[in-house]
Design a protein around this motif. Structure first.
Motif: not given
Length: 130
Positions: A15-31
């Motif tokens: 697995p790996y985190y996709l920071a460019e697809e995620s918006t932590p301020e909106d509580e959206q995290f994508f792996w």
């Protein structure tokens, strides 16, 4: 990397985190995660379906069932392998996924192959299976 073996079928997940697809301020995290399926058995197998449990850091569980993976039901010969990449969104900054694949032999027998539990953690977090 996470690995499990059932009936000489090895499942490896990275697995790996996709920071460019995620918006932590909106509580959206994508792996994303890459799965390798290696057939070390003497039988030809076909991946028929998948069953996932996706659990976020708050304990909310989502189940995902479906035919094949990424639109395919690959046939894997003895000594062969199949690899694919997929993704998972969460509303929390960590979680866990686990599940199984339903395989069918060329003789028509169905059996389950365990997918190893794997963590979805931000890159700066210590990787643990919750």
């Amino acid at each position: 990397m996470y690995r499990a073996v059932t009936r000489n079928i090895q499942i490896t997940v990275e697995p790996y985190y996709l920071a460019e697809e995620s918006t932590p301020e909106d509580e959206q995290f994508f792996w994303a995660y890459t799965v390798s399926i290696e057939n070390f058995s003497s039988e030809t197998i076909q991946l028929r379906s998948r069953h996932w449990h996706i659990i976020d850091a708050n304990g909310h569980t989502q189940e995902v069932n479906g035919a094949g993976v990424v639109g395919e039901e690959p046939i894997i010969e003895p000594g062969g392998s199949f690899q694919y990449t997929s993704g998972c969104p969460l509303n929390t900054s960590s979680g866990i996924m686990t599940g199984n694949y339903r395989m069918q032999t060329d003789k028509g027998e169905f059996f389950a192959v365990k997918i190893p539990a794997f963590s979805l953690d931000l890159p700066d977090m210590v990787k643990t299976v919750h």
